[in-house]
Design an enzyme around this catalytic site. Structure first.
Site, mmCIF file in Angstrom:
data_model
loop_
_atom_site.group_PDB
_atom_site.id
_atom_site.type_symbol
_atom_site.label_atom_id
_atom_site.label_comp_id
_atom_site.label_asym_id
_atom_site.label_seq_id
_atom_site.Cartn_x
_atom_site.Cartn_y
_atom_site.Cartn_z
ATOM 1 N N GLU A 1 9.791 8.303 -16.866
ATOM 2 C CA GLU A 1 8.285 8.914 -17.227
ATOM 3 C C GLU A 1 8.027 8.364 -18.646
ATOM 4 O O GLU A 1 6.731 7.962 -18.830
ATOM 5 C CB GLU A 1 8.395 10.432 -16.953
ATOM 6 C CG GLU A 1 8.452 10.845 -15.573
ATOM 7 C CD GLU A 1 8.561 12.096 -15.151
ATOM 8 O OE1 GLU A 1 8.114 13.031 -16.202
ATOM 9 O OE2 GLU A 1 9.023 12.497 -14.164
ATOM 10 N N LYS B 1 16.326 21.949 -11.243
ATOM 11 C CA LYS B 1 15.576 20.628 -11.475
ATOM 12 C C LYS B 1 16.466 19.589 -12.045
ATOM 13 O O LYS B 1 17.365 19.961 -13.173
ATOM 14 C CB LYS B 1 14.518 20.931 -12.227
ATOM 15 C CG LYS B 1 13.338 21.389 -11.654
ATOM 16 C CD LYS B 1 12.837 20.278 -10.648
ATOM 17 C CE LYS B 1 11.078 20.296 -10.360
ATOM 18 N NZ LYS B 1 10.453 19.679 -11.593
ATOM 19 N N SER C 1 15.083 21.415 -16.275
ATOM 20 C CA SER C 1 13.842 22.201 -16.608
ATOM 21 C C SER C 1 14.392 23.601 -17.317
ATOM 22 O O SER C 1 15.534 23.999 -17.000
ATOM 23 C CB SER C 1 13.088 22.393 -15.280
ATOM 24 O OG SER C 1 12.293 23.812 -15.400
ATOM 25 N N HIS D 1 0.861 -1.337 -0.051
ATOM 26 C CA HIS D 1 0.120 0.109 0.253
ATOM 27 C C HIS D 1 0.882 1.241 -0.089
ATOM 28 O O HIS D 1 0.406 2.263 0.461
ATOM 29 C CB HIS D 1 -0.830 0.068 1.235
ATOM 30 C CG HIS D 1 -1.626 -1.289 1.320
ATOM 31 N ND1 HIS D 1 -2.800 -1.507 0.808
ATOM 32 C CD2 HIS D 1 -1.351 -2.382 2.102
ATOM 33 C CE1 HIS D 1 -3.267 -2.822 1.280
ATOM 34 N NE2 HIS D 1 -2.446 -3.286 2.039
#
Ligand code: ARG
Length: 471
Positions: free
Chosen positions: A290, A283, A277, A156
């Protein structure tokens, strides 16, 4: 417009129809397979006395010449032809004349395209298997180096019990192992040659289908000529296996993204496999993971697309089946790219051992072991579960953890606790006592690694053999 038919037509094909119908802009990918299949076909035709030795030699020479010229760039596959089969045949006739017109004897584009796709997919199955082997190799070496890298395991997405990085990576190894086995099953099941099925009813020429099949490394000929031209199960099976690979890669990507987040910091993705970024200078984003997660959708899409295309097609060949190619080619390229990039990211990724270990120490990952300790002292498990529950609540109030409590505090909750509790709930004990096969304890893991290394060696050997067989 250059097409193989036209005799019974009184009008030119409408230009829009021609373009809608044509497939050369994507089936040119089957060029090599088309040549290979045609060579096998004419070699068989000559053996059976259907064409002469001179004709066979001229056709084979013509076909190999076309192959060389396309490979070297002096001949290009252009859109003026309807499909790759028309291109090859037209070029052959242009180059060698009448003998070229005999190549298609006893063959239809229906069995020809089924063969081309099978040859192509068979080759790609081997390439994808090879990518999986590389990824499994990376996983095995991470496992070997991290037998005692402790980390929390989750259910979980909540810390559950301690485990090791080796054990966690081993879970992915098992997934990719099944993926490899699935591909190998598909290879075996699809490895029957459709050539000789003709349009769908076989031919009246005395073809030796078993011989043609053996020339291209097939197990034998397919056994129903109608099914031979109508079957696309092997594409569906492949896309299903590829979807499962993507599902595995996507779950793995999701974990990498979480582990790479500022909150977790379990891993650091190498600069070479991260992106920045345009606005936020600090970043460093996990774009590869992804994208792999994102591309899963298009591979699933390919599977659903073909399942849907095939569901209403009456026997035997129908033009709908031309739709099998673009999505399949795209899915295959996507999966190969994802496997290679994911492997590169994994190979260069740094695992932050102290952070993982610290995280395993917090969050009561040793609570099950604390309960098992009481069971060892004669407390029934259900009572032990309640006692440790109260202990956890006490710790939460005091903002501490089980192993930091004094023996007096422990005994206030249950008199059964003795000084040996500290060792019983240490991270090391919690993991190392889990020694059943498949569990994270070091000796159990070593045994699994040994078994999986043998598996990987056997895969590599099989891969090499397959490759040489089919040359
Ligand atoms: N381009 C076709 C395909 O991909 C080749 C087979 C054509 N056969 C036919 N009868 N029109 O399926």
């Amino acid at each position: 417009m250059a097409q193989l038919w036209g005799g019974r037509f009184t009008k030119e094909t409408d230009d829009l129809v021609y373009r809608f119908n044509a497939s050369i802009h994507f089936d040119k990918r089957l060029f090599e397979q088309d040549i290979e299949g045609s060579i096998a076909h004419v070699v068989m035709l000559e053996k059976q006395g259907i064409i002469s030795l001179e004709e066979k030699d001229a056709i084979v020479k013509g076909l190999t010449g076309i192959r060389t010229d396309v490979e070297q760039g002096s001949l290009s596959i252009t859109d003026e032809f309807e499909d790759i089969h028309s291109f090859v045949e037209a070029k052959l006739i242009e180059r060698i004349g009448d003998a070229g017109k005999k190549m298609h004897t006893g063959r239809s584009r229906n069995d020809q395209v089924a063969l081309d796709m099978k040859l192509y997919i068979r080759g790609e199955v081997l390439k994808i298997s090879d990518c999986l082997q590389d990824l499994m190799g990376t996983l095995i070496s991470i496992m070997e180096n991290n037998l005692t890298t402790y980390m929390p395991g989750f259910t979980h997405l909540q810390k559950a019990q301690p485990t090791t990085l080796a054990h966690h990576m081993g879970a992915y190894f098992e997934m990719f192992k099944r993926d490899w086995q699935r591909l190998s099953d598909i290879y075996r099941r699809m490895n029957y040659c459709p050539l000789g099925a003709g349009a769908f009813a076989g031919t009246t020429y005395p073809l030796d289908r078993a011989y043609t099949a053996s020339l291209m490394g097939f197990e034998g000929p397919t056994l129903n000529s109608m099914d031979s031209v109508a079957d696309r199960d092997y594409i569906i099976e492949l896309l299903s296996a590829l979807s499962t690979i993507m599902m595995h890669l996507s779950r793995f990507s999701e974990e990498v993204i979480i582990w790479n987040s500022n909150e977790y910091r379990f891993v650091e993705i190498d600069d070479g496999f991260s992106t920045g970024s345009s606005i936020m200078p600090q970043k460093k984003n996990p774009d590869i993971a992804e994208l792999v997660r994102g591309k899963t959708g298009r591979v699933y899409g390919a599977l659903v697309s073909i399942l849907t295309t095939m569901k209403g097609i009456p026997l035997a060949y129908n033009k709908d089946m031309q739709e099998d190619k673009e999505v399949t080619f795209d899915a295959i390229e996507t999966v190969k790219n994802c496997l290679v990039l994911f492997n590169g990211m994994l190979e260069t990724m740094k695992f932050n051992h102290p952070v993982m270990e610290q995280s395993a120490m917090n969050g009561f990952t040793n609570a099950t072991d604390a309960a098992d300790y009481l069971v060892g002292k004669g407390v029934p498990f259900r009572d032990a579960h309640g006692i440790i529950g109260r202990l956890v609540l006490y710790c939460l109030e005091k903002n501490t953890c089980i192993d930091k409590l004094s023996i007096r505090e422990l005994q206030a909750i249950s008199p059964v606790f003795e000084a040996d509790i500290y060792d019983a709930v240490s991270l090391k004990t919690c993991v190392e006592k889990r020694l059943t096969i498949g569990a994270p304890g070091q000796e159990a893991m070593k045994e699994v690694i040994r078994i999986n290394k043998d598996f990987l060696d056997a895969c590599r050997e099989k891969y090499m053999n397959n490759e040489t067989d089919h040359k």
